[in-house]
Design a protein around this motif. Structure first.
Motif, PDB file in Angstrom:
ATOM      1  N   THR A 100       0.694  -1.351  -0.244  1.00 21.06           N
ATOM      2  CA  THR A 100      -0.012   0.063  -0.009  1.00 21.06           C
ATOM      3  C   THR A 100       0.882   1.147   0.081  1.00 21.06           C
ATOM      4  O   THR A 100       0.301   2.391  -0.542  1.00 21.06           O
ATOM      5  CB  THR A 100      -1.042   0.170   1.098  1.00 21.06           C
TER       6      THR A 100
ATOM      7  N   THR B 289       1.978   4.082  -3.531  1.00 19.83           N
ATOM      8  CA  THR B 289       1.630   5.355  -3.938  1.00 19.83           C
ATOM      9  C   THR B 289       1.548   6.203  -2.424  1.00 19.83           C
ATOM     10  O   THR B 289       1.866   7.614  -2.701  1.00 19.83           O
ATOM     11  CB  THR B 289       0.073   5.345  -4.525  1.00 19.83           C
TER      12      THR B 289
ATOM     13  N   TRP C 204      -5.638  -4.536 -12.724  1.00 20.66           N
ATOM     14  CA  TRP C 204      -5.169  -3.416 -12.184  1.00 20.66           C
ATOM     15  C   TRP C 204      -5.954  -2.310 -11.976  1.00 20.66           C
ATOM     16  O   TRP C 204      -5.547  -1.458 -10.931  1.00 20.66           O
ATOM     17  CB  TRP C 204      -3.457  -3.270 -12.333  1.00 20.66           C
TER      18      TRP C 204
ATOM     19  N   ARG D  71      -7.031  -0.843  -8.439  1.00 20.11           N
ATOM     20  CA  ARG D  71      -5.800  -0.509  -7.445  1.00 20.11           C
ATOM     21  C   ARG D  71      -5.470   0.715  -7.588  1.00 20.11           C
ATOM     22  O   ARG D  71      -4.417   1.281  -6.633  1.00 20.11           O
ATOM     23  CB  ARG D  71      -4.730  -1.617  -7.632  1.00 20.11           C
TER      24      ARG D  71
ATOM     25  N   LEU E 275      -5.363   4.563  -6.334  1.00 23.08           N
ATOM     26  CA  LEU E 275      -5.667   4.929  -5.049  1.00 23.08           C
ATOM     27  C   LEU E 275      -5.405   6.698  -5.076  1.00 23.08           C
ATOM     28  O   LEU E 275      -4.344   7.190  -5.394  1.00 23.08           O
ATOM     29  CB  LEU E 275      -4.954   4.331  -3.796  1.00 23.08           C
TER      30      LEU E 275
ATOM     31  N   ASP F 222     -12.220   7.356  -4.931  1.00 27.08           N
ATOM     32  CA  ASP F 222     -11.806   6.014  -4.667  1.00 27.08           C
ATOM     33  C   ASP F 222     -12.970   4.849  -4.713  1.00 27.08           C
ATOM     34  O   ASP F 222     -12.940   3.823  -5.208  1.00 27.08           O
ATOM     35  CB  ASP F 222     -10.892   5.576  -3.421  1.00 27.08           C
TER      36      ASP F 222
ATOM     37  N   THR G  15      -0.662  -0.378  -4.881  1.00 25.71           N
ATOM     38  CA  THR G  15      -1.779   0.439  -5.237  1.00 25.71           C
ATOM     39  C   THR G  15      -0.828   1.256  -6.588  1.00 25.71           C
ATOM     40  O   THR G  15       0.633   1.449  -6.791  1.00 25.71           O
ATOM     41  CB  THR G  15      -1.872   1.500  -4.052  1.00 25.71           C
TER      42      THR G  15
END
Length: 640
Positions: A134, A137, A507, A510, A512, A519, A540
């Motif tokens: 996570t 990003t 993907w 994902r 973010l 989101d 992410t």
């Protein structure tokens, strides 16, 4: 047989025959040739007497005498006798092995330099987003108040692991048994580099979402460029080979722009410094003023027709909410130029890590830009960050002796002997916050008056929207040359669609932004594609962008270049008109890029000799392109 003494030419030939360095198995031929020359041409005695008269050849002959032929020689003077030469092998002096000595000296010299440190730049360090988790990003938005530089923040354990794998250091350590697997994992968690590497720094990070060969969908990767410090001995040990675009040795490891005389070098008193008038406070004008002021050799005077950045927001709010346009303060005119409320993308094609580009990025960070722009492959400031940054630039510029005047629109140029020496400026209403007024806005001058600024040189940094400046220069007789430009429109898409096109169904979900409402919409869109594989992703991704380009856009008559421009992911479209009755638009994003929409300009090229400008050239000559743009914007306003 007693023959006449040898000539100098024959002695030189003899010397060359002896000193030619042949392989060992050919030396016998060399000595035989020398014996034949001595035996058939002259006696040893006459040869030695001739050689004695040539001082410069005494040393070579003595070398030949001691190494090839003994001092005991018997030559018969009878006509029936054959010349004979006997040699004493025990009296030979061993030949010096120069090659071996040179090789030993070279090896000794190289061994002394093995501890010298070199810097190598390694490209294409690919890291899977799942490996970053996570934080892939989140770390692009975390600022640690300068405690940890960005090149260290991005040097995470997965990046170090991918770097070592690329350099084949892990395999080498395993073969030598220098480090166990447990030690290796613990060292990576603590970001301890192996002994082969002195240091490592992340230079650039970008996202690579291209589809791999044989794959039906994209497999996004984070691509890193890393600088490593390593000794010459380990360079040889690891067999580094320079390959442009893959691995390169750097001459200047810091890769910083050389700025002679900068950083407050006060060499001249203020009254003796030449005054340089700069028209326009956009990026070009501001950096010009900062460079001149920090050199200590000049006094820059910046004239900006618009408002300071803190007051400019009011003019933009009136345009958006009340549709009231101020022709001197809007999305195009004001401190920072059009880029202040146009995303703040830092785009260049002159070398992302070159010295001048690095200097610009470091200057922006100095005045308040987020440190991540030093590392990001596509750096983005965001309009919200630019407001604080520009205010800090202005304050520092004034501290160094520079001047900044808002609400001053250039209306006339003073030309002497073909050189512009001064500018007349019409003063319009402008307000600036001052400490003397408790941080409240106060007028900077009386509007409706004219101010004259004289100096030693004038720099025009007006930007493309100041059409009146080009018309005034044309009237003053300044030679202008038409250049090509691009014209088109701006297209807008749902950001979730761009995420799907670029990252694929696996993907896209994902992405973010850290804005819950955005989101949630993106996650709901990709929930219909959910599989066990997609649910296993932990990494992410940032909001996706795109770029289009072709030179085969046929309009029925000619091929034109067509390309996307100023793509704003997670942004919005804004009006950038400068006059009533005209419509021109632009795009922007805030630093988080968390809007539900993406937009981009799609434009085509228009050359100076383009057929579409024919009727405008007949009426306006060199200024045909400006009047074409005016006509297009008025038509767009009429169409609504």
């Amino acid at each position: 047989i007693i023959s006449p003494p040898l000539s100098n030419r024959e002695i030189t030939s003899f010397y060359l025959i002896h000193n030619m360095r042949y392989p060992k198995f050919i030396r016998v031929l060399r000595i035989t040739a020398a014996i034949f020359l001595v035996g058939t041409r002259t006696s040893v005695q006459s040869f030695q007497s001739s050689l004695a008269r040539t001082n410069r050849l005494q040393s070579p002959f003595s070398t030949f005498e001691t190494s090839s032929i003994s001092s005991k020689r018997h030559v018969s003077s009878s006509s029936d006798a054959k010349p004979t030469i006997t040699t004493n092998k025990s009296s030979r002096r061993p030949r010096k092995n120069n090659k071996r000595k040179r090789a030993a000296a070279t090896e000794q010299k190289q061994s002394k330099n093995l501890d010298e440190v070199e810097t190598w730049r390694v490209y294409g360090i690919d890291v899977d987003p799942d490996a970053l988790g996570t934080e892939s990003t989140a770390d692009t938005r975390k600022e640690q108040n300068g405690a940890v530089p960005p090149e260290r923040q991005y040097l995470t354990p997965p990046v170090v692991s991918a770097l070592l794998s690329r350099l084949r250091i892990k395999d080498l350590l395993a073969e030598e048994g220098a480090e166990s697997e447990e030690d290796a994992s613990s060292s990576q968690s603590e970001l301890k580099l192996p002994p082969e590497l002195k240091d490592a720094r992340v230079v650039r990070r970008s996202i690579d979402a291209r589809k791999r060969r044989g794959k039906s969908s994209a497999e996004p990767k984070y691509a890193y460029v890393v600088d490593v410090d390593i000794t010459k001995g380990n360079v040889r040990k690891l067999r580094f080979i320079g390959q442009p675009g893959r691995m390169e040795r750097l001459e200047n490891k810091e890769n910083r722009a050389e700025r002679a005389g900068l950083e407050g070098n006060k060499m001249l008193p203020s009254e003796k410094k030449p005054k340089i008038i700069i028209v326009g406070a956009g990026p070009a004008g501001l950096f010009c003023a900062l460079s001149l002021a920090s050199s200590g050799l000049f006094t820059p005077i910046v004239l900006e027709r618009g408002q300071p950045v803190e007051a400019r927001g009011k003019s933009i709010g009136a345009l958006i909410h009340r549709r009231s346009i101020d022709p001197e303060s809007n999305f195009s005119f004001g401190e920072g130029g059009a880029g202040t409320w146009s995303d703040g993308k830092l785009t260049t094609r002159i070398g992302r890590n070159s010295g001048p580009v690095r200097f610009v990025l470091e200057t922006l960070v100095k005045y308040g830009a987020p440190q991540r722009i030093l590392v990001e492959g596509a750096p983005h400031l965001g309009t919200d960050n630019l407001v604080r940054l520009l205010r800090n630039m202005r304050e520092d510029l004034r501290k160094m002796g520079g001047e900044v005047h808002f609400g001053n629109r250039a209306s006339k140029f003073h030309i002497e002997n073909g050189i512009i020496k001064g500018v007349d400026a019409e003063c319009t209403e402008a307000h600036e916050r001052h400490q003397s007024t408790g941080g409240k806005f106060a007028p900077v001058h009386e509007p409706g008056t004219t101010a004259t600024f004289m100096g030693d040189a004038v720099v025009l940094a007006t930007g493309h929207s100041a059409r009146d400046v080009y018309e005034k220069l044309h009237e003053e007789g300044v030679e202008l040359e038409a250049k090509g430009f691009a014209v088109g429109f701006r297209i807008e898409h749902p950001q979730k669609i761009i995420n799907e096109i670029q990252y694929g169904k696996d993907w896209g979900g994902r992405v973010l932004t850290r804005r819950p409402s955005t989101d949630v919409v993106n996650a709901q869109h990709f929930s219909k594609y959910a599989t066990d594989a997609t649910q296993q992703h932990e990494g992410t991704l940032p909001v996706a962008s795109y770029r289009l380009a072709t030179n085969q856009a046929f309009d029925g008559e000619i091929n034109r270049g067509a390309y996307s421009f100023c793509m704003c992911p997670g942004g919005q479209i804004v009006p950038s008109s400068t006059e009533d009755g005209e419509l021109c638009i632009n795009g922007m994003s805030f630093s988080n890029r968390d809007s539900l929409w993406a937009n981009s300009a799609l434009v085509v090229t228009v050359n100076p000799d383009d057929p579409i400008l024919h009727e405008y050239r007949q009426t306006h000559g060199t200024l045909a392109g400006l009047h074409f743009q005016k006509h297009m914007e008025r038509k767009a306003c009429e169409f609504g």
